[in-house]
Design an enzyme around this catalytic site. Structure first.
Site, PDB file in Angstrom:
ATOM      1  N   LYS A   1      48.225  17.535  12.431  1.00  0.00           N
ATOM      2  CA  LYS A   1      48.769  18.793  12.203  1.00  0.00           C
ATOM      3  C   LYS A   1      50.014  19.002  12.287  1.00  0.00           C
ATOM      4  CE  LYS A   1      44.109  20.805  13.531  1.00  0.00           C
ATOM      5  NZ  LYS A   1      42.866  21.471  14.340  1.00  0.00           N
TER       6      LYS A   1
ATOM      7  N   GLN B   1      43.407  23.406  20.625  1.00  0.00           N
ATOM      8  CA  GLN B   1      42.474  22.468  20.032  1.00  0.00           C
ATOM      9  C   GLN B   1      41.049  22.372  20.696  1.00  0.00           C
ATOM     10  OE1 GLN B   1      42.812  20.839  17.073  1.00  0.00           O
ATOM     11  NE2 GLN B   1      41.195  19.616  17.205  1.00  0.00           N
TER      12      GLN B   1
ATOM     13  N   ASP C   1      44.165  29.844  13.492  1.00  0.00           N
ATOM     14  CA  ASP C   1      42.876  29.294  13.460  1.00  0.00           C
ATOM     15  C   ASP C   1      41.783  30.191  12.910  1.00  0.00           C
ATOM     16  OD1 ASP C   1      42.237  26.427  13.896  1.00  0.00           O
ATOM     17  OD2 ASP C   1      42.631  26.916  16.078  1.00  0.00           O
TER      18      ASP C   1
HETATM   19  N1  GUN Z   1      38.730  21.289  16.749  1.00  0.00           N
HETATM   20  C1  GUN Z   1      37.831  20.836  15.501  1.00  0.00           C
HETATM   21  N2  GUN Z   1      38.579  21.284  14.394  1.00  0.00           N
HETATM   22  C2  GUN Z   1      39.298  22.297  14.881  1.00  0.00           C
HETATM   23  C3  GUN Z   1      40.026  23.430  14.133  1.00  0.00           C
HETATM   24  O1  GUN Z   1      39.895  23.736  13.019  1.00  0.00           O
HETATM   25  N3  GUN Z   1      40.710  24.176  15.232  1.00  0.00           N
HETATM   26  C4  GUN Z   1      40.617  24.102  16.621  1.00  0.00           C
HETATM   27  N4  GUN Z   1      41.650  24.805  17.186  1.00  0.00           N
HETATM   28  N5  GUN Z   1      40.036  22.988  17.064  1.00  0.00           N
HETATM   29  C5  GUN Z   1      39.258  22.315  16.200  1.00  0.00           C
END
Ligand code: GUN
Length: 284
Positions: A53, A97, A120
């Site tokens: 990311k 996350q 998100d």
């Molecule tokens: N863990 C797995 N996929 C995601 C996501 O898209 N966002 C977040 N914050 N955590 C994750």
């Protein structure tokens, strides 16, 4: 018939070029779009995700900060960090996350993120905005799926879409997005007695369960469009989705591969949401 591939890498490249151009335009106005990624603990998969990311941000000219904390971090310390980021003018998007360590209430942390920075799309304000068709942030994975359908010029009006999976992150928001585009939507899940009877009626199938071979060729109507959100490992340890790709591609008209399908689109839509969050600050 062999299905046409919907290439998530190629579509991502196009969209990220647009993101980079829009980021440049914002910078010219004195605003550099910024994303904060917060990782608590040392989950190996999460470490890879957050690295990807942050790198994607850098590649598209977005500012990003990665905050890493030990698994023992307290919930109140994490809430305090989120609150500080809410007030940081260089940060337009905040991503904590998941999963978080068991002693931290993930929903409480998500609700602490300012809805204006909820890139998100997991905050209940974002979920409510999606449900009512108000402006907000859409969760990145289903948003990416919608972009993939759009990329093949697919008109959902009057079509039957079947979503397999009912998670808050993918299944439920996916169903709402398809509904908003005038599809007739069915959500199937672990208590659905005859999944095949449902999927055989579908013009569009989104598989988002996290289990291999949930969808096989005998369950797909010829010409259906199949989107595979799954991310699993097969017996040889190779990445695979929820769909029996080799079988289903003989029946479907379009299909997303794993890897190289929905996965890259999720990060791309995170960039789009972050950029959008930054652009909104210049419009109010
Ligand atoms: N863990 C797995 N996929 C995601 C996501 O898209 N966002 C977040 N914050 N955590 C994750």
């Amino acid at each position: 018939m062999t299905a046409q591939l919907i290439d998530g890498n190629q579509l991502s490249k196009q969209l990220r070029t647009e993101v980079a151009l829009r980021a440049q335009a914002l910078k010219a106005k004195g605003v550099t779009p910024g994303l904060a990624v917060v990782l608590v603990g040392d989950n190996p998969a999460s470490q890879v995700y957050v690295r990807n990311k942050v790198k994607a941000c850098e590649d598209s000219g977005l500012h990003s900060v990665l905050e890493k904390y030990e698994a023992a971090m307290t919930e109140s310390d994490l809430l305090a960090r989120v609150e500080a980021l809410n007030h940081d003018p260089s940060i337009h998007g905040i991503l904590v996350q998941l999963p978080l360590p068991a002693h931290i209430d993930a929903q409480k942390v998500i609700e602490a993120i300012s809805p204006a920075k909820d890139v998100d799309g997991f905050h209940i304000a974002s979920a409510g905005a999606l449900m009512t068709g108000m402006p907000g942030f859409w969760p990145c994975t289903p948003y990416g799926c919608m972009k993939m359908l759009q990329s093949i010029g697919y008109d959902l009006r009057g079509k039957h879409a079947v979503v397999i999976g009912r998670s808050n992150i993918v299944g439920k928001p996916m169903a709402l997005m398809l509904l908003q585009q005038n599809a007739t939507v069915t959500i199937c899940h672990s208590a659905t007695p005859d999944l095949k009877a449902m999927t055989l009626q579908a013009d569009v199938i989104v598989a988002a369960v996290g289990k291999r071979n949930v969808l096989t060729a005998d369950m797909v109507k010829p010409g259906a469009v199949v989107l595979d959100v799954g991310m699993n490992r097969n017996d040889e340890g190779k990445l695979c989705g929820d769909v029996d790709f080799e079988g289903v591609k003989q029946v479907a008209s379009h299909i997303t591969p794993v890897p190289g399908g929905v996965g890259p689109m999720t990060i791309t839509m995170l960039l789009v949401n972050t950029l959008e969050a930054a652009e909104r600050t210049t419009k109010s």
